[in-house]
Write a protein that holds these residues in place. Structure first.
Motif, short mmCIF file in Angstrom:
data_model
loop_
_atom_site.label_atom_id
_atom_site.label_comp_id
_atom_site.label_asym_id
_atom_site.label_seq_id
_atom_site.Cartn_x
_atom_site.Cartn_y
_atom_site.Cartn_z
N GLU A 314 -0.99 -5.26 -14.37
CA GLU A 314 -2.14 -6.15 -14.26
C GLU A 314 -3.42 -5.37 -13.95
N ALA A 315 -3.29 -4.21 -13.34
CA ALA A 315 -4.46 -3.39 -12.99
C ALA A 315 -5.12 -2.76 -14.21
N LEU A 316 -4.39 -2.66 -15.31
CA LEU A 316 -4.93 -2.00 -16.50
C LEU A 316 -6.15 -2.73 -17.04
N GLY A 317 -7.22 -2.00 -17.21
CA GLY A 317 -8.43 -2.57 -17.79
C GLY A 317 -9.22 -3.48 -16.88
N LYS A 318 -8.82 -3.60 -15.62
CA LYS A 318 -9.53 -4.49 -14.69
C LYS A 318 -10.60 -3.70 -13.93
N PRO A 319 -11.86 -4.07 -14.08
CA PRO A 319 -12.94 -3.35 -13.37
C PRO A 319 -12.73 -3.29 -11.86
N LYS A 320 -12.18 -4.36 -11.27
CA LYS A 320 -12.02 -4.38 -9.82
C LYS A 320 -10.83 -3.56 -9.34
N ALA A 321 -10.05 -3.01 -10.28
CA ALA A 321 -8.98 -2.09 -9.91
C ALA A 321 -9.41 -0.64 -10.14
N SER A 322 -10.58 -0.48 -10.72
CA SER A 322 -11.06 0.86 -11.07
C SER A 322 -11.45 1.66 -9.84
N GLY A 323 -10.93 2.89 -9.76
CA GLY A 323 -11.28 3.77 -8.66
C GLY A 323 -10.80 3.27 -7.31
N LYS A 324 -9.71 2.51 -7.30
CA LYS A 324 -9.22 1.90 -6.07
C LYS A 324 -7.84 2.40 -5.67
N VAL A 325 -7.61 2.42 -4.37
CA VAL A 325 -6.28 2.61 -3.81
C VAL A 325 -5.89 1.27 -3.21
N ILE A 326 -4.84 0.68 -3.72
CA ILE A 326 -4.40 -0.62 -3.20
C ILE A 326 -3.00 -0.48 -2.62
N GLU A 327 -2.72 -1.29 -1.62
CA GLU A 327 -1.40 -1.26 -1.00
C GLU A 327 -0.74 -2.62 -1.16
N LEU A 328 0.58 -2.61 -1.29
CA LEU A 328 1.29 -3.79 -1.76
C LEU A 328 2.60 -4.02 -1.01
N ILE A 329 2.75 -5.22 -0.46
CA ILE A 329 4.03 -5.66 0.08
C ILE A 329 4.17 -7.14 -0.26
N GLU A 330 5.32 -7.69 0.05
CA GLU A 330 5.52 -9.12 -0.11
C GLU A 330 5.23 -9.83 1.22
N GLU A 331 4.64 -10.99 1.11
CA GLU A 331 4.32 -11.79 2.30
C GLU A 331 5.60 -12.05 3.10
N GLY A 332 5.48 -11.88 4.41
CA GLY A 332 6.63 -12.13 5.28
C GLY A 332 7.45 -10.90 5.59
N SER A 333 7.15 -9.77 4.93
CA SER A 333 7.95 -8.56 5.16
C SER A 333 7.31 -7.60 6.16
N CYS A 334 6.08 -7.88 6.57
CA CYS A 334 5.39 -7.06 7.56
C CYS A 334 6.17 -7.10 8.88
N ILE A 335 6.19 -5.97 9.59
CA ILE A 335 6.91 -5.88 10.86
C ILE A 335 5.91 -5.98 12.01
N ALA A 336 6.03 -7.05 12.80
CA ALA A 336 5.05 -7.34 13.84
C ALA A 336 5.00 -6.28 14.93
N SER A 337 6.09 -5.58 15.14
CA SER A 337 6.11 -4.55 16.18
C SER A 337 5.37 -3.29 15.75
N VAL A 338 5.04 -3.21 14.46
CA VAL A 338 4.36 -2.03 13.93
C VAL A 338 2.87 -2.29 13.76
N GLN A 339 2.50 -3.51 13.34
CA GLN A 339 1.09 -3.83 13.14
C GLN A 339 0.87 -5.33 13.30
N ASP A 340 -0.40 -5.72 13.37
CA ASP A 340 -0.77 -7.13 13.50
C ASP A 340 -0.67 -7.78 12.12
N CYS A 341 0.44 -8.43 11.87
CA CYS A 341 0.68 -9.01 10.55
C CYS A 341 -0.25 -10.18 10.26
N SER A 342 -0.74 -10.84 11.30
CA SER A 342 -1.63 -11.98 11.09
C SER A 342 -2.99 -11.57 10.54
#
Length: 356
Positions: A314-342
């Motif tokens: 989906e990032a291919l050809g998208k101006p808003k993906a250009s020159g970006k570093v994005i990070e990706l997880i699925e909702e609900g998989s964040c670990i609360a003891s590691v970071q503020d998931c909220s």
């Protein structure tokens, strides 16, 4: 649009065309609707406020809603003669049907005819990238160490080239990329002999990926390079050396440190790039919305390889993906003891909104 231009072109009526455009577009839309070809609003917006266009009620009116017997009456109300109405309808409807069939067969217009080179195409993530590209209508050039395995996996719909970043030099990689408009790297060293972890991680995730970047530059026609990396690659710089995810992942040959080198190399290459950093990879299907977040913001979480592939494509050809570093997880998989998931972005299921 080319169909509309061809149908509307009439040099004998050039002087009258602009004045009668609303009425003509109204009739044209009816004819197009007979073949159930959606009429983009950009084609008809000049007529949207006219009485003639309001007679249609919608820009995507279907033949089932506007019977052919009504066409002549409606076009006459718009100021167009019955004879010309019949002529337009009989001429446009078959062409519209052919155009609709061609659009359906061609796949998404944005991807039509564009070739994507996939490095690591037969890997667990790479195979999913190839599938996602084909679904979006791209042509795929699959690079794999085992050409026979790739040909068996993908069949005749995908062109395959032998590709091994641990043994090929830049000219050989450049030749493999050929005239591809995009490159997606889904490579990553596969742990085997524990005594070889560091050597392999360096060869694949660092040096091999950097040579692939050089090859993409040398190819000359690459519009965008998408690199699948990992969250926490920059863990040392953001105080996450003791993060369990960093400790465990980097134990495999210092893979995160090696990936960081190639990320920085890509960013300095001059190529248009998107770096996708997924969380812990799982082979199961996606079961939660995608959380797409900023660089160095996700410290935990997991994500389906299917979703990683979908976001990368989906990032291919998208101006808003250009020159970006994005990070990706699925909702609900964040670990609360590691970071503020909220504090994380809300998950999104609509792929069209990921880079909108």
């Amino acid at each position: 649009q080319g169909l509309v231009a061809m149908v509307c072109s009439n040099p004998r009526s050039a002087g009258r065309r602009q004045a009668r455009r609303p009425a003509f577009l109204a009739c044209l839309a009816v004819a197009l609707s007979a073949s159930q070809l959606s009429v983009p609003s950009a084609w008809v917006s000049p007529a949207a406020s006219s009485a003639s266009w309001r007679l249609l009620g919608t820009t995507n009116a279907r033949a089932t809603e506007i019977a052919p017997s009504c066409v002549a009456a409606r076009c006459q109300k718009a100021g167009v003669s019955s004879r010309r109405t019949a002529s337009w309808f009989s001429f446009v409807a078959p062409l519209a049907g052919a155009a609709a069939a061609a659009v359906a067969l061609a796949g998404p217009v944005a991807a039509a005819g564009q070739t994507v080179f996939v490095a690591g195409a037969t890997g667990n993530t790479g195979q999913r990238v190839v599938k996602a590209l084909l679904e979006q209508g791209y042509k795929v050039l699959a690079g794999s160490r085992d050409k026979g395995k790739a040909e068996k996996a993908f069949g005749p719909t995908v062109d395959v080239v032998k590709f091994d970043v641990t043994s090929m030099d830049v000219p050989a990689m450049t030749a493999a990329i050929g005239k591809a408009e995009y490159v997606v790297s889904a490579m990553g060293f596969v742990p085997g002999n524990p005594f070889e972890f560091s050597k392999l991680a360096h060869a694949v995730d660092n040096e091999g990926t950097c040579r692939l970047v050089d090859a993409a530059v040398a190819a000359g026609g690459v519009k965008q390079f998408v690199l699948v990396s990992s969250i926490l690659t920059n863990g040392r710089a953001i105080g996450q050396e003791k993060n369990p995810g960093f400790v465990i992942t980097n134990a495999f040959g210092g893979a995160l440190d090696e990936k960081l080198v190639s990320e920085k190399y890509l960013r300095k290459s001059g190529l248009n790039y998107t770096i996708v950093r997924p969380g812990g990879l799982k082979n199961e299907a996606q079961d939660s919305p995608a959380i797409i977040s900023a660089e160095d913001s996700l410290l935990s979480g997991e994500v389906s390889r299917d979703l990683v592939a979908s976001v990368s494509v989906e990032a291919l050809g998208k101006p808003k993906a250009s020159g970006k570093v994005i990070e990706l997880i699925e909702e609900g998989s964040c670990i609360a003891s590691v970071q503020d998931c909220s504090a994380l972005p809300k998950g999104e299921t609509d792929a069209k909104k990921w880079f909108s």
